[in-house]
Design a protein around this motif. Structure first.
Motif, mmCIF file in Angstrom:
data_model
loop_
_atom_site.group_PDB
_atom_site.id
_atom_site.type_symbol
_atom_site.label_atom_id
_atom_site.label_comp_id
_atom_site.label_asym_id
_atom_site.label_seq_id
_atom_site.Cartn_x
_atom_site.Cartn_y
_atom_site.Cartn_z
ATOM 1 N N ARG A 1 0.800 -1.220 0.000
ATOM 2 C CA ARG A 1 0.000 0.000 0.000
ATOM 3 C C ARG A 1 0.839 1.280 0.000
ATOM 4 O O ARG A 1 0.573 2.184 -0.808
ATOM 5 N N PRO A 2 1.824 1.430 0.920
ATOM 6 C CA PRO A 2 2.599 2.685 0.909
ATOM 7 C C PRO A 2 3.289 2.954 -0.412
ATOM 8 O O PRO A 2 3.330 4.108 -0.864
ATOM 9 N N TYR B 1 0.419 3.770 -3.131
ATOM 10 C CA TYR B 1 -0.120 5.111 -2.910
ATOM 11 C C TYR B 1 0.949 6.180 -3.151
ATOM 12 O O TYR B 1 0.653 7.256 -3.687
ATOM 13 N N GLY B 2 2.176 5.885 -2.742
ATOM 14 C CA GLY B 2 3.258 6.835 -2.968
ATOM 15 C C GLY B 2 3.524 7.052 -4.446
ATOM 16 O O GLY B 2 3.787 8.183 -4.884
ATOM 17 N N ILE C 1 9.852 8.177 2.023
ATOM 18 C CA ILE C 1 8.491 8.300 2.567
ATOM 19 C C ILE C 1 7.750 6.959 2.540
ATOM 20 O O ILE C 1 7.242 6.509 3.579
ATOM 21 N N PRO C 2 7.643 6.249 1.409
ATOM 22 C CA PRO C 2 6.980 4.934 1.468
ATOM 23 C C PRO C 2 7.773 3.906 2.257
ATOM 24 O O PRO C 2 7.186 3.027 2.899
ATOM 25 N N ASP D 1 9.547 4.465 4.937
ATOM 26 C CA ASP D 1 9.281 4.735 6.347
ATOM 27 C C ASP D 1 7.916 4.187 6.753
ATOM 28 O O ASP D 1 7.759 3.635 7.851
ATOM 29 N N GLN D 2 6.920 4.314 5.878
ATOM 30 C CA GLN D 2 5.584 3.823 6.202
ATOM 31 C C GLN D 2 5.512 2.296 6.189
ATOM 32 O O GLN D 2 4.668 1.711 6.876
ATOM 33 N N ALA D 3 6.392 1.655 5.423
ATOM 34 C CA ALA D 3 6.336 0.198 5.292
ATOM 35 C C ALA D 3 7.143 -0.535 6.355
ATOM 36 O O ALA D 3 6.918 -1.729 6.587
ATOM 37 N N LYS E 1 8.193 -1.206 10.184
ATOM 38 C CA LYS E 1 7.687 -1.016 11.534
ATOM 39 C C LYS E 1 8.818 -0.571 12.465
ATOM 40 O O LYS E 1 9.968 -0.963 12.301
ATOM 41 N N THR F 1 12.258 5.277 12.274
ATOM 42 C CA THR F 1 12.032 6.719 12.198
ATOM 43 C C THR F 1 12.286 7.183 10.774
ATOM 44 O O THR F 1 12.942 6.494 9.983
ATOM 45 N N PHE F 2 11.781 8.370 10.461
ATOM 46 C CA PHE F 2 11.993 8.898 9.115
ATOM 47 C C PHE F 2 13.477 9.188 8.873
ATOM 48 O O PHE F 2 13.954 9.049 7.751
#
Length: 505
Positions: free
Chosen positions: A38-39, A42-43, A87-88, A90-92, A94, A97-98
């Motif tokens: 998904r990340p 969507y990214g 960005i994706p 970091d979202q993927a 767990k 940190t960014f």
């Protein structure tokens, strides 16, 4: 198509980077790992639409200072694209940190290859694929920028052969750069270069599959070998399923980073010179004979003391391990041969990490994906030193070789020495900055060399105690991230960007 060519370079790169996110998204979706898919999906949609909107808004933009715009786009790509890629990621991932995601993407895009996630299970296969893919894209961007941006401005090592002032192109180059912007020339050169770059990667992938590697492992090896990033999917080259055959295949394809002649559309000012008479190839061959030979002799003497000198299989493994690892670090790839550590068991001696540091600092060929000082600059300094020694013996002698060789020994060596001093100053500044943050001198030095030469595996292999990136503080990661960018762009290009002489062009 013409409208795309006229867009700013960063807009084009952002669009390409956005579309690249579809590959890990598709891979994760195929294995029902939708938390990762998904990340990236969507990214890809979000950033591609953003690139389209920015492209529409800047479609009529024409830079007033073309040379400065080109260098600014080059530096800006290494600042903006890692943020886009992170960005994706970091979202993927767990529990991260960014900052960690950004550092990972800077390392990948600059083809450094050092990772904070040293536990393979921490990242899913799709995330390992994304790291290797970003490194592969970064390697291709290095080739493109060398041909389309740095070469016309007499930077990136071309200044050693051309005899012109770095940052200033030849007569007529200004008209060329005004007629074709950086995005235009990047895309036009990619039409020539990308088929070869992609084709060689595909060939190596297929050959590694035939050698016995699994699909994802072979794919990551192929991407990392052509880009000299050294990124794997958590399975080091030393544990490759294909064994010696896989290492031989990777060794052959790593040799492409020794000379710019290995790719079409290369930057050539000495087109009539045969490849076996190429300065970089000859110097690389010298080191590929000298360094493994000395390492083998060292291990052989250790085995002699241990009364195991007649173990011919161990002797061959020690010789091959030294040869493969020498090629790997000379091209700033950073793969380790399985026989590199086996040689220690044969002789009982440690493999000297300082040798690897020296090889990485020299680096590979000009206008290739390799980092470091570059072989052509080292060759120019060596020839200049040789000529000075001759003049000590025969003060009135005349150096031969023609105009090109005299230029290499004089003006080329002068520019190479300036770059070497700037290179040393960069090392000193980064080491001092890391030391002020509390790291020891040895740790600071190893991390600095790994970052500036874009040879991330040095952090593990060159130090007596392997360094873990995840344990570094935020400020230390920011320093190393900046050092990776400076090492990849090269300090001369940054100085040319800041030079008023370039602004007026």
């Amino acid at each position: 198509m013409r409208r795309i060519l006229e867009l700013p370079l960063l807009v084009v790169l952002s669009g390409v980077g956005s579309l690249a996110m579809l590959l890990p998204a598709a891979h994760a979706a195929a294995f029902s790992n939708f938390v990762v898919a998904r990340p990236f999906f969507y990214g890809a949609i979000m950033f591609f639409l953003l690139s389209v909107l920015v492209g529409i808004a800047t479609s009529n933009f024409r830079p007033r200072l073309v040379a400065r715009s080109q260098l600014a786009a080059l530096v800006g790509a290494y600042i903006w694209l890692p943020i886009l890629f992170a960005i994706p990621f970091d979202q993927a991932v767990k529990d991260t940190t960014f900052t960690n995601a950004w550092f990972e993407m800077v390392s990948s895009f600059t083809t450094t290859g050092v990772t904070q996630y040293d536990t393979p299970a921490r990242l899913s296969p799709s995330l390992h694929l994304w790291r290797a893919l970003v490194g592969w894209l970064g390697g291709f961007f290095v080739l493109m920028s060398a041909v389309a941006i740095l070469a016309p401005l007499n930077l990136g090592g071309v200044e050693v052969l051309s005899g012109r002032v770095p940052g200033r192109g030849a007569k007529g180059a200004a008209q060329i750069t005004h007629a074709a912007g950086p995005a235009d020339r990047m895309i036009r050169h990619s039409i020539t270069l990308f088929p070869a770059y992609f084709g060689l990667t595909l060939v190596l992938w297929v050959l590694l599959l035939m050698a016995g590697e699994t699909g994802m492992t072979a794919f990551c090896y192929a991407l990392s070998t052509l880009s000299t990033s050294g990124i794997t999917n958590g399975q080091p080259m030393s544990t490759a399923a294909g064994g010696l055959l896989s290492e031989v295949l990777v060794f052959v394809f790593m040799s492409l980073a020794l000379t710019r002649r290995s790719m079409p559309g290369a930057v050539l000012t000495d087109r009539n010179r045969p490849i076996f008479d190429d300065h970089e190839v000859r110097l690389a061959a010298f080191f590929l004979i000298l360094v493994p030979g000395l390492l083998f002799l060292r291990h052989w003497l250790g085995a002699f003391a241990a009364d195991d000198v007649l173990n011919f299989r161990a002797a061959f493994n020690a010789l091959w391990g030294g040869l493969f690892t020498t090629m790997s670090f000379l091209t700033t790839t950073g793969f380790e041969s399985a026989d590199w550590q086996d040689a220690r068991q044969w002789s009982g001696l440690n493999s000297p990490g300082l040798v690897l540091v020296g090889l990485a600092m020299m680096g590979g060929g000009v206008a290739t994906t390799a980092g470091g000082l570059k072989l052509l600059r080292v060759y120019a300094l060596a020839r200049h030193g040789e000529r000075e020694m001759e003049r000590l013996v025969h003060p009135t002698s005349i150096g031969g070789g023609g105009d090109s060789e005299r230029q290499l020994r004089q003006g080329g060596a002068y520019v190479a020495w300036i770059f070497f001093m700037l290179y040393a100053m960069t090392f000193a500044i980064v080491v001092a900055a890391l030391s002020l943050r509390g790291l020891g001198f040895e740790q600071s030095l190893v991390l600095t060399v790994a970052a500036v030469t874009t040879t991330g595996p040095l952090a593990v292999m060159a130090s007596e105690v392997p360094l873990r990136m995840i344990e570094l503080s935020l400020s230390e990661k920011l320093i190393l991230g900046g050092a990776m960018v400076v090492g990849r762009v090269e300090i001369l290009a940054i100085l040319a960007l800041l030079s008023p002489g370039v602004w007026r062009r």
